[in-house]
Design a protein around this motif. Structure first.
Motif, short mmCIF file in Angstrom:
data_model
loop_
_atom_site.label_atom_id
_atom_site.label_comp_id
_atom_site.label_asym_id
_atom_site.label_seq_id
_atom_site.Cartn_x
_atom_site.Cartn_y
_atom_site.Cartn_z
N UNK A 88 0.87 -1.45 0.09
CA UNK A 88 0.03 -0.11 0.12
C UNK A 88 1.03 1.23 -0.10
N UNK A 89 2.03 0.89 -0.24
CA UNK A 89 3.18 2.19 0.20
C UNK A 89 2.75 3.71 -0.63
N UNK A 90 2.27 3.40 -1.92
CA UNK A 90 1.70 4.48 -2.94
C UNK A 90 0.54 5.09 -3.00
N UNK A 91 -0.47 4.21 -2.25
CA UNK A 91 -1.72 4.48 -2.07
C UNK A 91 -1.75 5.73 -1.24
N UNK A 92 -2.98 6.58 -1.39
CA UNK A 92 -3.25 7.60 -0.26
C UNK A 92 -3.67 7.00 1.04
N UNK A 93 -3.36 7.75 1.92
CA UNK A 93 -3.60 7.23 3.45
C UNK A 93 -5.10 7.07 3.68
N UNK A 94 -5.80 8.04 3.10
CA UNK A 94 -7.30 8.09 3.29
C UNK A 94 -8.01 7.09 2.58
N UNK A 95 -7.28 6.30 1.49
CA UNK A 95 -7.97 5.26 0.71
C UNK A 95 -7.96 3.91 1.61
N UNK A 96 -7.20 3.88 2.59
CA UNK A 96 -6.96 2.43 3.29
C UNK A 96 -8.15 2.11 4.12
N UNK A 97 -8.24 0.99 4.29
CA UNK A 97 -9.11 0.53 5.26
C UNK A 97 -8.93 0.91 6.74
N UNK A 98 -10.01 0.99 7.56
CA UNK A 98 -9.73 1.36 8.96
C UNK A 98 -8.77 0.55 9.84
N UNK A 99 -8.76 -0.60 9.28
CA UNK A 99 -7.59 -1.51 10.28
C UNK A 99 -6.37 -1.08 9.53
N UNK A 100 -6.08 -0.66 8.06
CA UNK A 100 -4.75 -0.55 7.73
C UNK A 100 -4.40 0.80 8.17
N UNK A 101 -5.16 1.64 8.32
CA UNK A 101 -4.87 2.87 8.85
C UNK A 101 -4.37 2.99 10.28
N UNK A 102 -5.08 2.11 10.93
CA UNK A 102 -4.53 1.96 12.49
C UNK A 102 -3.10 1.40 12.45
N UNK A 103 -2.71 0.59 11.38
CA UNK A 103 -1.42 -0.10 11.46
C UNK A 103 -0.28 0.95 11.00
N UNK A 104 -0.87 1.80 10.07
CA UNK A 104 -0.25 2.97 9.29
C UNK A 104 0.36 3.92 10.43
#
Length: 291
Positions: free
Chosen positions: A177-193
Motif C-alpha cells: 500500500x506504500x503508494x496509495x493515499x492514506x485516506x483510501x486505506x481500510x480502517x484497520x490498515x490506517x490503524x497499522x499505518x
C-alpha cells in the motif's frame, strides 16, 4: 530510577480547574515489556497518556523517562507557562520562547517516547510512504544548501529515510500500500499505518491509545502479533490503553488499572483477572466475564 524501568511515574496529579482528573498515580514500566493501562471510561487513562507525552503538563508529581542513554524529566522539559510578566532578561525570554515554539511533545518524542491516538490522525491526502517520511523530519539532513545542491549526504539521508519507512511498512504488512493515499486505506490498515508512523520517529517506548478500537477479530489478532513483534524482535517497550480484555490478557506482561483517576490495582494479568476491586470497578460483578 532503576535502569530496568524505562518509565517511572510518581504521584502524578492532573487538575482541570476544580476537577481532579488524576489523583496520585504511580507506576513503573519495565524495559522490554508490554504493559496495559485499563479502566472504565472516564478513569483517566488518556489523561495519563497526554501527561506522559507532553500534550498536558501535569499539575503535580514526576515523570521520568529513561531512554536513549539519558534520563528525561518530562514535566520539566515542557517549560513553564508563557507569561510576559515573568521575564527579567532577554535570555530568559528567548529560552521560554524556544520551549513555546519547539518544546513540549517534540522534546518528549526526541527523548525516545512516541504515541498513537484514539482517533486516527493521518495525513489523508498524502501517500502511505509520505506519511512515514514526514515523521522522520528530525532525523533528516534539513540543511538548505545541502538540499539546493543535492549533496551526497543529503541524498543519503533521503535514501535512509525511505529505507526506514519501508522497513516499518513491512513490519505492519503495508508494503503493497506504500503508494496509495492514506485516506483510501481500510480502517484497520490506517490503524497499522499510524503505528508505523510513530515507529518512524525511532522511539524506545511507544504508547498505543486503544489500537484495537473498531477492529474485527482477525484484525485484532494481527495487531496483537505486531505488538509482540515490536517487543520480541525490535527491543521496544509498549504501553497501551485498551478495552479489548481478551487482547490485554493475552499479550500483557503487566497491567495497571485506573478508576476515577486512582490506581486501584497493578500486577500480572493472572492477578488482575481475579482482583475483586477490578471486577467491581471495570469488568462487572461476574468474575466469569474476565476469564
Amino acid at each position: 530510577m532503576s535502569d530496568d524501568y524505562i518509565l517511572s511515574v510518581e504521584h502524578l496529579m492532573m487538575r482541570f480547574g476544580g476537577i481532579k482528573a488524576l489523583n496520585d498515580v504511580s507506576l513503573n514500566i519495565q524495559r522490554g515489556s508490554i504493559s496495559a493501562l485499563i479502566g472504565p471510561n472516564g478513569a483517566g487513562k488518556t489523561t495519563v497518556f497526554n501527561c506522559l507525552t507532553g500534550f498536558y503538563k501535569a499539575t503535580g508529581g514526576r515523570i521520568q523517562l529513561n531512554a536513549r542513554g539519558s534520563q528525561t524529566d518530562v514535566i520539566q522539559v515542557l517549560g513553564e507557562p508563557f507569561r510576559l510578566s515573568d521575564f527579567v532578561s532577554p535570555r530568559q525570554l528567548g529560552s521560554r520562547l524556544w520551549y513555546k515554539l519547539f518544546g513540549g511533545t517534540h522534546l518528549v518524542n526526541r527523548a525516545g517516547l512516541a504515541r498513537t491516538f484514539q482517533n486516527i490522525r493521518l495525513f489523508r491526502e498524502m501517500s502511505v510512504v509520505e506519511n512515514l517520511l514526514v515523521a522522520q523530519h528530525m532525523w533528516l539532513n534539513r540543511g538548505l544548501l545541502a538540499g539546493v545542491f543535492q549533496t551526497p549526504r543529503f541524498r543519503q539521508s533521503e535514501e535512509d529515510a525511505l529505507n526506514h519507512a519501508f522497513y516499518w511498512l513491512e513490519v505492519v504488512d503495508l508494503v503493497d500500500c506504500a503508494n496509495r493515499l492514506a485516506g483510501e486505506l481500510s480502517y484497520g490498515q490506517q490503524r497499522r499505518l499510524e503505528i508505523a508512523r510513530a515507529l518512524c520517529t525511532r522511539p524506545q517506548l511507544i504508547c498505543l491509545d486503544e489500537p484495537a478500537a473498531g477492529l474485527n477479530p482477525p484484525e485484532t489478532v494481527a495487531l496483537s502479533r505486531i505488538i509482540r513483534t515490536l517487543r520480541d524482535e525490535h527491543d521496544l517497550t509498549v504501553l497501551l490503553i485498551e478495552h479489548d480484555m481478551g487482547m490485554v490478557m493475552s499479550i500483557s506482561d503487566y497491567i495497571v488499572v485506573l478508576d476515577h483517576g486512582d490506581v486501584i490495582a497493578q500486577g500480572r494479568p493472572q492477578d488482575i483477572r481475579h482482583d475483586p476491586k477490578v471486577i467491581a470497578a471495570y469488568l462487572g460483578a461476574d468474575e466469569e466475564e474476565v476469564v
